[in-house]
Design a protein around this motif. Sequence first.
Motif, short mmCIF file in Angstrom:
data_model
loop_
_atom_site.label_atom_id
_atom_site.label_comp_id
_atom_site.label_asym_id
_atom_site.label_seq_id
_atom_site.Cartn_x
_atom_site.Cartn_y
_atom_site.Cartn_z
N ALA A 56 -13.92 -0.27 44.22
CA ALA A 56 -13.71 0.91 43.40
C ALA A 56 -14.52 1.08 42.15
O ALA A 56 -15.18 1.97 41.87
N LEU A 57 -14.40 0.11 41.25
CA LEU A 57 -15.17 -0.19 40.15
C LEU A 57 -16.53 -0.12 40.17
O LEU A 57 -17.61 0.78 39.55
N ASN A 58 -17.09 -0.68 41.12
CA ASN A 58 -18.61 -0.74 41.61
C ASN A 58 -19.08 0.56 41.99
O ASN A 58 -20.25 1.03 41.75
N GLN A 59 -18.23 1.26 42.70
CA GLN A 59 -18.45 2.54 43.32
C GLN A 59 -18.67 3.61 42.15
O GLN A 59 -19.60 4.47 42.15
N ALA A 60 -17.60 3.58 41.23
CA ALA A 60 -17.51 4.37 40.04
C ALA A 60 -19.08 4.19 39.20
O ALA A 60 -19.41 4.99 38.65
N VAL A 61 -19.31 2.78 38.95
CA VAL A 61 -20.55 2.59 38.09
C VAL A 61 -21.66 2.93 38.81
O VAL A 61 -22.62 3.62 38.22
N ALA A 62 -21.91 2.91 40.15
CA ALA A 62 -22.89 3.36 40.98
C ALA A 62 -23.09 5.00 40.55
O ALA A 62 -24.22 5.36 40.97
N ARG A 63 -22.10 5.70 40.45
CA ARG A 63 -22.05 7.27 40.81
C ARG A 63 -22.50 7.84 39.43
O ARG A 63 -22.87 8.59 39.10
N THR A 64 -22.67 6.77 38.19
CA THR A 64 -23.14 7.12 37.06
C THR A 64 -24.71 7.81 36.93
O THR A 64 -25.20 7.02 37.41
N GLN A 65 -24.79 8.91 36.21
CA GLN A 65 -26.00 9.47 36.26
C GLN A 65 -26.71 8.64 34.98
O GLN A 65 -26.35 8.50 33.90
N ALA A 66 -27.99 8.52 35.46
CA ALA A 66 -28.83 7.72 34.42
C ALA A 66 -29.06 8.67 33.41
O ALA A 66 -28.96 9.88 33.46
N GLY A 67 -28.88 8.02 32.12
CA GLY A 67 -28.83 8.79 31.12
C GLY A 67 -27.85 9.70 30.31
O GLY A 67 -27.70 10.02 29.49
N ALA A 68 -26.41 9.23 31.39
CA ALA A 68 -25.64 10.00 30.83
C ALA A 68 -24.93 9.25 29.31
O ALA A 68 -25.09 8.13 29.18
N PRO A 69 -24.40 10.15 28.63
CA PRO A 69 -23.67 9.47 27.39
C PRO A 69 -22.63 8.63 27.35
O PRO A 69 -21.67 8.96 28.36
N ARG A 70 -22.49 7.63 26.62
CA ARG A 70 -21.56 6.66 26.63
C ARG A 70 -20.61 7.20 26.06
O ARG A 70 -20.83 7.97 25.08
N LEU A 71 -19.41 6.96 26.31
CA LEU A 71 -17.91 7.50 25.70
C LEU A 71 -17.43 6.91 24.62
O LEU A 71 -17.08 7.21 23.28
N LEU A 72 -17.78 5.52 24.78
CA LEU A 72 -16.89 4.56 23.48
C LEU A 72 -18.02 3.93 22.68
O LEU A 72 -17.92 3.63 21.66
N PHE A 73 -19.29 3.75 23.35
CA PHE A 73 -20.21 2.94 22.58
C PHE A 73 -21.54 3.53 22.57
O PHE A 73 -22.50 2.95 23.26
N PRO A 74 -21.89 4.84 21.64
CA PRO A 74 -22.97 5.27 21.99
C PRO A 74 -24.04 4.37 21.18
O PRO A 74 -23.67 3.46 20.53
N PRO A 75 -25.40 4.38 21.83
CA PRO A 75 -26.35 3.57 21.40
C PRO A 75 -26.64 3.88 19.90
O PRO A 75 -26.68 4.91 19.59
N SER A 76 -26.68 2.76 19.13
CA SER A 76 -27.12 2.77 17.70
C SER A 76 -28.26 3.74 17.23
O SER A 76 -29.24 3.71 18.20
N ARG A 77 -28.36 4.64 16.10
CA ARG A 77 -29.57 5.20 15.92
C ARG A 77 -30.85 4.17 15.72
O ARG A 77 -30.87 2.90 15.30
N GLY A 78 -31.97 4.65 16.32
CA GLY A 78 -32.95 3.84 16.19
C GLY A 78 -33.27 2.69 17.05
O GLY A 78 -34.01 2.11 17.60
N SER A 79 -32.29 2.88 18.28
CA SER A 79 -32.21 1.91 19.50
C SER A 79 -33.29 2.36 20.49
O SER A 79 -33.25 3.69 20.71
N SER A 80 -33.90 1.62 21.00
CA SER A 80 -34.86 1.83 22.09
C SER A 80 -34.27 1.96 23.46
O SER A 80 -34.95 2.18 24.38
N ALA A 81 -33.05 1.52 23.53
CA ALA A 81 -32.52 1.37 24.79
C ALA A 81 -31.95 2.57 25.34
O ALA A 81 -31.60 3.86 24.60
#
Length: 160
Positions: A135-160
């Motif tokens: 179930a966890l793997n399926q939820a991760v696989a359904r994630t859309q590329a580039g969707a925003p993180r809820l808890l840990f947004p990328p830091s400013r200036g990050s190239s990731a």
Amino acid sequence: MSRVVLRDLPSLPGELGWATDQGEVRVSEPAAGVVLFVEKGYLGAAFVEKLIGVYERSVEGGGRPHVFIDGGFLTGYEPPLRADLTTWLRKNRGRLGSVHVLVRSRIVKMAIAVSNLTLGGMMHTYNERGPFQIALNQAVARTQAGAPRLLFPPSRGSSA
């Protein structure tokens, strides 16, 4: 009676963690909108504020996170923890995509079953790691590329 001290755990980037002498919780976001709690040992009421804080952060932007609680090594918890988390879930059920819980301890299973009854069966419970992991793997696989993180947004200036 001794006072329970909640301390921050050393963590990897994109992970939060707290512990007492009896138990610990680590939180990560394996994919955008998928929040994973790994809980071990015996959790006291000292964890309530931290856990509810994570839930609150995960729904802040209007996303509907899929919450996974790996309680495979959870041995028990104080009643205020269950009561406060159940109350939060009841009030915010429409703000969550799903809640999945892996439990093995008989005592924890009974407590989760009672909570799930009061929540109208909103939690998906698992007795074995395999189906929970699928179930966890399926939820991760359904994630859309580039969707925003809820808890840990990328830091400013990050190239990731």
